[in-house]
Write a protein that holds these residues in place. Structure first.
Motif, PDB file in Angstrom:
ATOM      1  N   LYS B  14       0.917  -1.430   0.204  1.00 51.37           N
ATOM      2  CA  LYS B  14      -0.352  -0.192  -0.255  1.00 51.37           C
ATOM      3  C   LYS B  14       0.785   1.369  -0.393  1.00 51.37           C
ATOM      4  CE  LYS B  14      -3.427   0.317   1.705  1.00 51.37           C
ATOM      5  NZ  LYS B  14      -5.268   0.028   1.066  1.00 51.37           N
ATOM      6  N   SER B  15       2.159   0.899   0.607  1.00 49.55           N
ATOM      7  CA  SER B  15       2.732   2.212   0.865  1.00 49.55           C
ATOM      8  C   SER B  15       2.572   3.167  -1.286  1.00 49.55           C
ATOM      9  CB  SER B  15       4.092   1.249   0.950  1.00 49.55           C
ATOM     10  OG  SER B  15       4.443   1.362   1.915  1.00 49.55           O
ATOM     11  N   LYS B  16       3.228   4.748  -0.750  1.00 54.71           N
ATOM     12  CA  LYS B  16       3.259   5.466  -2.470  1.00 54.71           C
ATOM     13  C   LYS B  16       4.671   4.578  -2.918  1.00 54.71           C
ATOM     14  CE  LYS B  16       1.410   9.228   0.152  1.00 54.71           C
ATOM     15  NZ  LYS B  16       2.193  10.806   0.418  1.00 54.71           N
ATOM     16  N   THR B  17       4.511   4.894  -4.389  1.00 55.98           N
ATOM     17  CA  THR B  17       5.818   4.173  -4.966  1.00 55.98           C
ATOM     18  C   THR B  17       7.231   4.876  -4.278  1.00 55.98           C
ATOM     19  OG1 THR B  17       4.115   4.254  -7.068  1.00 55.98           O
ATOM     20  CG2 THR B  17       7.019   4.006  -6.585  1.00 55.98           C
ATOM     21  N   GLU B  18       7.312   6.518  -3.805  1.00 57.00           N
ATOM     22  CA  GLU B  18       8.127   6.432  -4.176  1.00 57.00           C
ATOM     23  C   GLU B  18       8.754   6.522  -2.039  1.00 57.00           C
ATOM     24  OE1 GLU B  18       6.014   8.636  -4.718  1.00 57.00           O
ATOM     25  OE2 GLU B  18       5.444   9.131  -2.898  1.00 57.00           O
ATOM     26  N   GLU B  19       7.761   5.647  -1.628  1.00 58.56           N
ATOM     27  CA  GLU B  19       8.303   5.343  -0.496  1.00 58.56           C
ATOM     28  C   GLU B  19       8.928   3.730   0.214  1.00 58.56           C
ATOM     29  OE1 GLU B  19       5.049   6.936   2.121  1.00 58.56           O
ATOM     30  OE2 GLU B  19       5.601   8.235   2.075  1.00 58.56           O
ATOM     31  N   VAL B  20       8.129   3.103  -0.973  1.00 56.58           N
ATOM     32  CA  VAL B  20       8.922   1.339  -1.052  1.00 56.58           C
ATOM     33  C   VAL B  20       9.439   0.802  -1.194  1.00 56.58           C
ATOM     34  CG1 VAL B  20       8.331   0.168  -1.528  1.00 56.58           C
ATOM     35  CG2 VAL B  20       5.915   0.724  -2.494  1.00 56.58           C
ATOM     36  N   ASP B  21       9.939   0.060   0.665  1.00 53.75           N
ATOM     37  CA  ASP B  21      10.819   0.059   1.222  1.00 53.75           C
ATOM     38  C   ASP B  21      11.588  -1.489  -0.020  1.00 53.75           C
ATOM     39  OD1 ASP B  21      13.362  -0.966   1.675  1.00 53.75           O
ATOM     40  OD2 ASP B  21      11.923  -1.946   3.880  1.00 53.75           O
ATOM     41  N   THR B  22      13.257  -1.130  -0.891  1.00 49.32           N
ATOM     42  CA  THR B  22      13.376  -2.872  -1.666  1.00 49.32           C
ATOM     43  C   THR B  22      14.756  -2.428  -1.149  1.00 49.32           C
ATOM     44  OG1 THR B  22      14.165  -0.063  -3.067  1.00 49.32           O
ATOM     45  CG2 THR B  22      12.180  -0.984  -3.869  1.00 49.32           C
ATOM     46  N   GLN B  23      14.809  -1.909  -0.159  1.00 47.20           N
ATOM     47  CA  GLN B  23      16.623  -2.105   0.542  1.00 47.20           C
ATOM     48  C   GLN B  23      16.128  -3.390   1.873  1.00 47.20           C
ATOM     49  OE1 GLN B  23      19.504  -0.742  -1.093  1.00 47.20           O
ATOM     50  NE2 GLN B  23      17.506  -0.235  -2.199  1.00 47.20           N
ATOM     51  N   ALA B 164     -11.457  -7.698  -3.121  1.00 46.34           N
ATOM     52  CA  ALA B 164     -11.297  -9.419  -3.156  1.00 46.34           C
ATOM     53  C   ALA B 164     -10.754  -9.509  -1.416  1.00 46.34           C
ATOM     54  CB  ALA B 164     -11.245  -9.982  -3.821  1.00 46.34           C
ATOM     55  N   GLN B 165     -11.266 -10.615  -1.026  1.00 46.51           N
ATOM     56  CA  GLN B 165      -9.963 -11.170   0.359  1.00 46.51           C
ATOM     57  C   GLN B 165     -10.690 -12.462  -0.204  1.00 46.51           C
ATOM     58  OE1 GLN B 165     -10.439  -9.016   4.166  1.00 46.51           O
ATOM     59  NE2 GLN B 165      -8.371  -8.408   3.782  1.00 46.51           N
ATOM     60  N   VAL B 166      -9.916 -13.387   0.381  1.00 46.07           N
ATOM     61  CA  VAL B 166     -10.062 -15.264   0.186  1.00 46.07           C
ATOM     62  C   VAL B 166      -9.392 -15.736   1.387  1.00 46.07           C
ATOM     63  CG1 VAL B 166      -9.781 -17.415  -1.220  1.00 46.07           C
ATOM     64  CG2 VAL B 166     -10.206 -14.424  -2.625  1.00 46.07           C
ATOM     65  N   PHE B 167     -10.048 -16.116   1.657  1.00 50.36           N
ATOM     66  CA  PHE B 167     -10.028 -17.269   3.081  1.00 50.36           C
ATOM     67  C   PHE B 167      -9.848 -18.788   3.198  1.00 50.36           C
ATOM     68  CE2 PHE B 167     -10.531 -19.232   7.320  1.00 50.36           C
ATOM     69  CZ  PHE B 167      -9.697 -18.708   8.155  1.00 50.36           C
ATOM     70  N   ILE B 168      -9.033 -19.868   2.947  1.00 53.60           N
ATOM     71  CA  ILE B 168      -9.734 -20.505   2.603  1.00 53.60           C
ATOM     72  C   ILE B 168      -8.842 -22.233   3.960  1.00 53.60           C
ATOM     73  CG2 ILE B 168      -8.602 -22.854   1.425  1.00 53.60           C
ATOM     74  CD1 ILE B 168      -8.106 -20.384  -0.524  1.00 53.60           C
ATOM     75  N   ASN B 169      -9.758 -22.658   4.490  1.00 50.47           N
ATOM     76  CA  ASN B 169      -8.868 -23.640   5.150  1.00 50.47           C
ATOM     77  C   ASN B 169      -9.820 -24.506   4.691  1.00 50.47           C
ATOM     78  OD1 ASN B 169      -9.648 -24.769   8.964  1.00 50.47           O
ATOM     79  ND2 ASN B 169      -8.225 -24.361   7.880  1.00 50.47           N
ATOM     80  N   HIS B 170     -10.855 -25.668   5.222  1.00 49.46           N
ATOM     81  CA  HIS B 170     -11.741 -26.448   4.852  1.00 49.46           C
ATOM     82  C   HIS B 170     -12.437 -25.980   3.868  1.00 49.46           C
ATOM     83  CE1 HIS B 170     -10.293 -29.640   7.372  1.00 49.46           C
ATOM     84  NE2 HIS B 170     -10.477 -28.383   9.040  1.00 49.46           N
ATOM     85  N   ASN B 171     -12.982 -24.486   3.915  1.00 44.34           N
ATOM     86  CA  ASN B 171     -14.135 -24.119   2.517  1.00 44.34           C
ATOM     87  C   ASN B 171     -13.470 -22.864   2.223  1.00 44.34           C
ATOM     88  OD1 ASN B 171     -16.461 -25.983   3.391  1.00 44.34           O
ATOM     89  ND2 ASN B 171     -16.879 -25.073   5.662  1.00 44.34           N
ATOM     90  N   ARG B 180      -8.630  -1.131  -0.788  1.00 42.88           N
ATOM     91  CA  ARG B 180      -8.321  -1.637  -1.598  1.00 42.88           C
ATOM     92  C   ARG B 180      -6.998  -1.804  -2.344  1.00 42.88           C
ATOM     93  NH1 ARG B 180     -10.320  -2.880  -6.980  1.00 42.88           N
ATOM     94  NH2 ARG B 180      -7.831  -2.610  -7.930  1.00 42.88           N
ATOM     95  N   LEU B 181      -6.411  -2.848  -2.282  1.00 42.19           N
ATOM     96  CA  LEU B 181      -4.788  -3.469  -2.378  1.00 42.19           C
ATOM     97  C   LEU B 181      -4.924  -4.170  -3.889  1.00 42.19           C
ATOM     98  CD1 LEU B 181      -2.864  -5.705   0.056  1.00 42.19           C
ATOM     99  CD2 LEU B 181      -2.805  -5.980  -2.019  1.00 42.19           C
ATOM    100  N   ASN B 182      -3.537  -2.912  -4.505  1.00 44.67           N
ATOM    101  CA  ASN B 182      -3.461  -3.174  -6.020  1.00 44.67           C
ATOM    102  C   ASN B 182      -2.513  -4.155  -6.376  1.00 44.67           C
ATOM    103  OD1 ASN B 182      -5.479  -1.406  -7.025  1.00 44.67           O
ATOM    104  ND2 ASN B 182      -3.967   0.888  -6.461  1.00 44.67           N
ATOM    105  N   GLY B 183      -2.440  -5.184  -6.565  1.00 44.68           N
ATOM    106  CA  GLY B 183      -1.170  -6.826  -6.068  1.00 44.68           C
ATOM    107  C   GLY B 183      -2.089  -7.577  -5.598  1.00 44.68           C
ATOM    108  N   CYS B 184      -1.300  -8.388  -5.389  1.00 44.76           N
ATOM    109  CA  CYS B 184      -1.437  -9.497  -4.457  1.00 44.76           C
ATOM    110  C   CYS B 184      -0.848  -9.226  -2.699  1.00 44.76           C
ATOM    111  CB  CYS B 184      -1.446 -10.834  -5.163  1.00 44.76           C
ATOM    112  SG  CYS B 184      -2.213 -10.696  -6.816  1.00 44.76           S
ATOM    113  N   LEU B 185      -1.590  -9.987  -2.286  1.00 43.76           N
ATOM    114  CA  LEU B 185      -1.113 -10.491  -0.925  1.00 43.76           C
ATOM    115  C   LEU B 185      -1.328 -12.098  -0.363  1.00 43.76           C
ATOM    116  CD1 LEU B 185      -0.561  -8.285   1.687  1.00 43.76           C
ATOM    117  CD2 LEU B 185      -0.400 -10.801   2.666  1.00 43.76           C
TER     118      LEU B 185
END
Lengths: 71, 190
Positions: B14-23, B164-171, B180-185
């Motif tokens: 969710k961080s702004k592009t210029e604030e993303v930790d790439t180190q 969209a949020q998905v939760f999987i265990n037995h179901n 909203r999350l742009n990408g995948c987690l």
């Protein structure tokens, strides 16, 4: 893919192909679908042996359910 | 400890592009870095007492999740290339987190299924249905593999893409979220 290109490209389609999973530690559907599914589609006498590994079982199950692996 | 890792991944996406930790140690800019780190995971899990079969299954699931990120965003990363990745295991329970700032499931699957209306429909397709498309080639089964194994081994997967949020265990449960999350987690609990 090297396997398909160099070892089995010129074999007749009724050739017996045995894919042996002995010693395999991990198998994933993305790789297996590119290799095993395509070999099994081309060669009707493809056999899978030593498939006891957990990841092999799980991968084959996924490909049989969602891809075109029929063996 | 575990929730912190998931929160860190969420913040990273969710961080702004210029604030993303790439180190930081959790960032994998390329597939090679990701795979090199993932290749060490089975030994770490087994050394802490996990059954070898389960250790390699978790390794395989992580591999599919991480490679999905690189496969589906190849040359199309919206801003920061690469993924957030880490695994924690204390000998009894653990988690793996894989996250990316990529196109997300909906934008990826729309190439093959243009009638998809929203993120919830997209994740349902990704996790449960056969996708017949030459566009995706043979890259469409990773999430189904993960879902099957989570259900078979009584694990837990939390997956978030778009709204969209998905939760999987037995179901499997899919719900709409305003976060909203742009990408995948993906957070895999074991």
């Amino acid at each position: 893919m090297a396997l398909e290109s160099y070892n089995i490209k010129d074999l007749p389609e009724d050739e017996l192909i045995e894919i042996d999973f002995e010693g395999v530690k991990a198998l994933t559907p993305s790789w297996a679908d590119e290799v095993i599914t395509k070999i099994a589609q081309k060669f009707k006498n493809t056999k899978l042996v030593n498939t006891e590994n957990v990841t092999v079982q799980a991968t084959l199950k996924t490909l049989r359910e969602y891809s075109d692996l029929k063996i | 400890m575990k929730n912190d890792l998931e929160k860190l991944a969420h913040k990273w996406v969710k961080s702004k592009t210029e604030e993303v930790d790439t180190q930081g140690e959790y960032y994998c800019q390329t597939r090679d870095v990701f795979e090199a780190r993932n290749n060490k995971i089975p030994e770490m899990l087994v050394n802490k007492g996990m059954d070898e079969g389960l250790a390699y299954l978790i390794y395989s699931m992580i591999g599919e999740l991480g490679n999905n990120s690189f496969d589906h965003n190849l040359a199309n990363w919206p801003n920061v290339i690469g993924i957030f990745f880490n695994v924690e295991y204390d000998g009894e329970s653990g988690m793996a987190v894989i996250a990316d700032r990529g196109l997300g499931v909906l934008n990826t699957l729309k190439k093959a299924a243009p009638n998809l209306n929203n993120d919830e429909e997209a994740v349902e397709l990704a996790f449960t249905k056969k996708i017949s498309s030459r566009i995706l080639e043979n890259r469409g089964n990773g999430l189904k593999f993960v879902k099957n194994n989570v259900m078979d081994k009584n694990l837990v997967l939390k997956f978030h893409s778009g709204n969209a949020q998905v939760f999987i265990n037995h179901n499997m449960e899919i719900k709409h979220t305003g976060d909203r999350l742009n990408g995948c987690l993906a957070a895999l609990y074991f």
